[in-house]
Design a protein around this motif. Structure first.
Motif, PDB file in Angstrom:
ATOM      1  N   THR A 114     -10.826  -1.704   8.671  1.00 25.67           N
ATOM      2  CA  THR A 114     -11.111  -1.587   7.252  1.00 25.67           C
ATOM      3  C   THR A 114     -10.551  -0.271   6.733  1.00 25.67           C
ATOM      4  OG1 THR A 114     -13.168  -2.833   7.537  1.00 25.67           O
ATOM      5  CG2 THR A 114     -12.938  -1.537   5.526  1.00 25.67           C
ATOM      6  N   ARG A 115      -9.915  -0.333   5.584  1.00 27.88           N
ATOM      7  CA  ARG A 115      -9.357   0.888   5.023  1.00 27.88           C
ATOM      8  C   ARG A 115     -10.454   1.862   4.617  1.00 27.88           C
ATOM      9  NH1 ARG A 115      -5.287  -0.899   0.376  1.00 27.88           N
ATOM     10  NH2 ARG A 115      -6.989  -2.354  -0.011  1.00 27.88           N
ATOM     11  N   HIS A 116     -10.154   3.124   4.783  1.00 30.00           N
ATOM     12  CA  HIS A 116     -11.057   4.199   4.395  1.00 30.00           C
ATOM     13  C   HIS A 116     -11.055   4.293   2.863  1.00 30.00           C
ATOM     14  CE1 HIS A 116     -12.889   8.235   5.478  1.00 30.00           C
ATOM     15  NE2 HIS A 116     -12.635   8.410   4.191  1.00 30.00           N
ATOM     16  N   GLU A 117     -12.239   4.258   2.262  1.00 34.54           N
ATOM     17  CA  GLU A 117     -12.355   4.270   0.810  1.00 34.54           C
ATOM     18  C   GLU A 117     -12.432   5.712   0.293  1.00 34.54           C
ATOM     19  OE1 GLU A 117     -12.326   1.828  -1.401  1.00 34.54           O
ATOM     20  OE2 GLU A 117     -12.146   0.187   0.040  1.00 34.54           O
ATOM     21  N   VAL A 118     -11.501   6.062  -0.587  1.00 32.39           N
ATOM     22  CA  VAL A 118     -11.463   7.397  -1.182  1.00 32.39           C
ATOM     23  C   VAL A 118     -11.664   7.260  -2.687  1.00 32.39           C
ATOM     24  CG1 VAL A 118     -10.084   9.480  -1.577  1.00 32.39           C
ATOM     25  CG2 VAL A 118      -9.879   8.225   0.593  1.00 32.39           C
TER      26      VAL A 118
ATOM     27  N   LYS B  89      -1.010  10.452  -3.602  1.00 30.20           N
ATOM     28  CA  LYS B  89       0.328  10.710  -3.083  1.00 30.20           C
ATOM     29  C   LYS B  89       0.319  10.918  -1.579  1.00 30.20           C
ATOM     30  CE  LYS B  89       4.743  11.533  -3.415  1.00 30.20           C
ATOM     31  NZ  LYS B  89       5.663  10.432  -3.717  1.00 30.20           N
ATOM     32  N   LEU B  90      -0.705  11.563  -1.041  1.00 29.49           N
ATOM     33  CA  LEU B  90      -0.731  11.920   0.378  1.00 29.49           C
ATOM     34  C   LEU B  90      -1.573  10.952   1.204  1.00 29.49           C
ATOM     35  CD1 LEU B  90      -1.062  15.695  -0.362  1.00 29.49           C
ATOM     36  CD2 LEU B  90       0.912  14.626   0.711  1.00 29.49           C
ATOM     37  N   MET B  91      -2.829  10.764   0.847  1.00 26.52           N
ATOM     38  CA  MET B  91      -3.671   9.860   1.611  1.00 26.52           C
ATOM     39  C   MET B  91      -3.335   8.403   1.301  1.00 26.52           C
ATOM     40  SD  MET B  91      -7.216  12.031   1.208  1.00 26.52           S
ATOM     41  CE  MET B  91      -8.145  11.087   2.414  1.00 26.52           C
ATOM     42  N   GLY B  92      -2.986   8.144   0.057  1.00 27.58           N
ATOM     43  CA  GLY B  92      -2.697   6.771  -0.332  1.00 27.58           C
ATOM     44  C   GLY B  92      -1.435   6.206   0.279  1.00 27.58           C
ATOM     45  N   THR B  93      -0.560   7.068   0.792  1.00 25.22           N
ATOM     46  CA  THR B  93       0.676   6.591   1.419  1.00 25.22           C
ATOM     47  C   THR B  93       0.612   6.627   2.944  1.00 25.22           C
ATOM     48  OG1 THR B  93       1.646   8.818   1.295  1.00 25.22           O
ATOM     49  CG2 THR B  93       2.068   7.328  -0.549  1.00 25.22           C
ATOM     50  N   ALA B  94      -0.530   6.996   3.497  1.00 28.27           N
ATOM     51  CA  ALA B  94      -0.673   7.031   4.952  1.00 28.27           C
ATOM     52  C   ALA B  94      -0.789   5.610   5.501  1.00 28.27           C
ATOM     53  CB  ALA B  94      -1.908   7.843   5.343  1.00 28.27           C
ATOM     54  N   VAL B  95       0.041   5.314   6.492  1.00 23.35           N
ATOM     55  CA  VAL B  95       0.039   3.979   7.100  1.00 23.35           C
ATOM     56  C   VAL B  95       0.014   4.116   8.616  1.00 23.35           C
ATOM     57  CG1 VAL B  95       1.249   2.902   5.166  1.00 23.35           C
ATOM     58  CG2 VAL B  95       2.568   3.869   7.075  1.00 23.35           C
ATOM     59  N   ASP B  96      -0.443   3.055   9.277  1.00 21.66           N
ATOM     60  CA  ASP B  96      -0.421   3.056  10.737  1.00 21.66           C
ATOM     61  C   ASP B  96       0.964   2.638  11.231  1.00 21.66           C
ATOM     62  OD1 ASP B  96      -0.268   0.292  10.505  1.00 21.66           O
ATOM     63  OD2 ASP B  96      -2.350  -0.051  11.073  1.00 21.66           O
ATOM     64  N   ASP B  97       1.095   2.473  12.545  1.00 20.85           N
ATOM     65  CA  ASP B  97       2.403   2.153  13.122  1.00 20.85           C
ATOM     66  C   ASP B  97       2.933   0.801  12.683  1.00 20.85           C
ATOM     67  OD1 ASP B  97       2.425   4.575  14.416  1.00 20.85           O
ATOM     68  OD2 ASP B  97       1.638   3.786  16.307  1.00 20.85           O
ATOM     69  N   ASP B  98       2.040  -0.066  12.209  1.00 21.12           N
ATOM     70  CA  ASP B  98       2.454  -1.388  11.741  1.00 21.12           C
ATOM     71  C   ASP B  98       2.649  -1.429  10.230  1.00 21.12           C
ATOM     72  OD1 ASP B  98       2.378  -2.542  14.316  1.00 21.12           O
ATOM     73  OD2 ASP B  98       0.202  -2.722  14.190  1.00 21.12           O
ATOM     74  N   GLY B  99       2.557  -0.247   9.594  1.00 19.22           N
ATOM     75  CA  GLY B  99       2.775  -0.193   8.157  1.00 19.22           C
ATOM     76  C   GLY B  99       1.571  -0.537   7.308  1.00 19.22           C
ATOM     77  N   ARG B 100       0.382  -0.668   7.924  1.00 19.65           N
ATOM     78  CA  ARG B 100      -0.812  -0.994   7.160  1.00 19.65           C
ATOM     79  C   ARG B 100      -1.420   0.262   6.546  1.00 19.65           C
ATOM     80  NH1 ARG B 100      -2.000  -4.690  11.854  1.00 19.65           N
ATOM     81  NH2 ARG B 100      -2.848  -2.800  12.802  1.00 19.65           N
TER      82      ARG B 100
ATOM     83  N   LEU C 225      -3.946   2.985   5.432  1.00 21.14           N
ATOM     84  CA  LEU C 225      -5.145   3.486   6.084  1.00 21.14           C
ATOM     85  C   LEU C 225      -6.219   3.914   5.099  1.00 21.14           C
ATOM     86  CD1 LEU C 225      -3.346   5.571   8.841  1.00 21.14           C
ATOM     87  CD2 LEU C 225      -4.593   3.424   9.154  1.00 21.14           C
ATOM     88  N   TYR C 226      -5.832   4.144   3.859  1.00 21.62           N
ATOM     89  CA  TYR C 226      -6.791   4.557   2.832  1.00 21.62           C
ATOM     90  C   TYR C 226      -6.585   3.705   1.574  1.00 21.62           C
ATOM     91  CZ  TYR C 226      -7.077   8.893   5.604  1.00 21.62           C
ATOM     92  OH  TYR C 226      -7.229   9.819   6.606  1.00 21.62           O
TER      93      TYR C 226
END
Length: 318
Positions: free
Chosen positions: A3-7, A25-36, A38-39
């Motif tokens: 589940t994505r972290h809610e900010v 810009k920073l947290m909203g563009t963070a993705v895991d190795d599969d491109g999903r 994270l926030y």
């Protein structure tokens, strides 16, 4: 499925426009190795209505403060004025919005005035922009304010200095939540420095001159030999300076003492190796230049509060 972290980003009247966009810009563009992603980053005002920003335009978010109740992290960007800045108090509706939240609380720059007015910083370490430190101390004498650092991580409450330090704090949060590789990927995409230690001074006195006679070449030289037992004398000798001159110039250019800078670089190497390799902890300590596992454990615990094996489990799984 993860589940994505809610900010939730709370925009208050006179919100600093630059800082309002940093979490997305920073947290909203963070993705895991599969491109999903994270926030999920959402912006709210207390009543869901528009607020005027520091840049002279209004923002109209899609949410009101009710989203704070289900957020994992609440971020309050800086504000130019209002009761928290001027009187150290919250308006009744803002106080109600912040009361009883279970989320991790984060402020950027003068957003710390809001956290302090809400009673969330009492007796705790925190920071804000150095220009507002005197006013902050007058309003909130019970807060352990350190106005010389970029950001402070006190577990469930994090604060930062202004503007660029907000970038550092957002990247620190991503790194704390998901590891260095994810944070570095965000930094590369945003074209910012991947890591500045939170304890670095807000004010750096000078930069090397055009001839490169500063300490930058020695820092590059040290990074290539990070596994070696480098001393202050070694660094000063490479820079062709006396220890006293080298130390003064180094601090002026980096905001850190040579010893603290070297330790932070070694921690960064150790974290990368723990996250991305299966090397034994003894080998990680050697590769990072700590020499012993005890030294690695001490430095890692001082920075992020966990031992090496615990850190590896957090970011790589059992």
């Amino acid at each position: 499925m993860r589940t994505r972290h809610e900010v939730a980003v709370l925009a208050l009247p006179t919100v600093v426009a630059f800082e309002l966009g940093l979490p997305h810009k920073l947290m909203g563009t963070a993705v895991d190795d599969d491109g999903r992603a994270l926030y999920r980053v959402r912006v709210a005002t207390v009543d869901g209505g528009p607020v005027r920003t520091s840049a002279g335009y209004q923002v109209l978010p899609e949410h009101d403060a009710s989203i704070l109740r289900t957020a994992d992290t609440v971020i309050i960007p800086g504000i130019l004025g209002g009761p928290p800045r001027e009187e150290g108090v919250l308006s009744p509706d803002l106080a109600a919005a912040l009361d009883g939240l279970s989320a991790r609380m984060v402020s950027i720059c003068t957003g710390a005035f809001v956290l302090a007015a809400a009673g969330l910083l009492q007796g705790r370490p925190a920071t804000t922009h150095w220009m507002h430190a005197e006013a902050f101390r007058t309003l909130f004498p019970d807060v352990k304010l350190d106005a010389d650092v970029l950001y402070v991580d006190d577990g469930d409450v994090l604060t930062s200095a202004g503007n660029a330090a907000g970038i550092d704090l957002c990247l620190h949060i991503v790194r704390r939540d998901h590891g260095s590789s994810v944070a570095n990927r965000v930094a590369r995409r945003t074209v910012v420095a991947p890591w500045r230690e939170g304890g670095q001074s807000q004010f750096i006195e000078s930069t090397p001159d055009a001839e490169g006679s500063g300490t930058a070449p020695t820092r590059a030289w040290a990074l290539e030999r990070i596994a070696e037992p480098l001393t202050l004398d070694d660094l000063a000798t490479h820079a062709a300076m006396s220890v006293r001159t080298f130390t003064r110039r180094f601090r002026a250019e980096t905001g850190l003492s040579p010893a603290r800078w070297l330790a932070s670089q070694r921690v960064a190497v150790a974290r990368r190796l723990l996250e991305t390799t299966d090397l034994p902890v003894e080998r990680v300590a050697a590769e990072a230049g700590f020499g012993t596992t005890a030294s690695l454990r001490q430095h890692l615990h001082a920075v992020i509060g966990v031992a090496p094996l615990a850190y590896r489990r957090i970011y790589r799984g059992a």
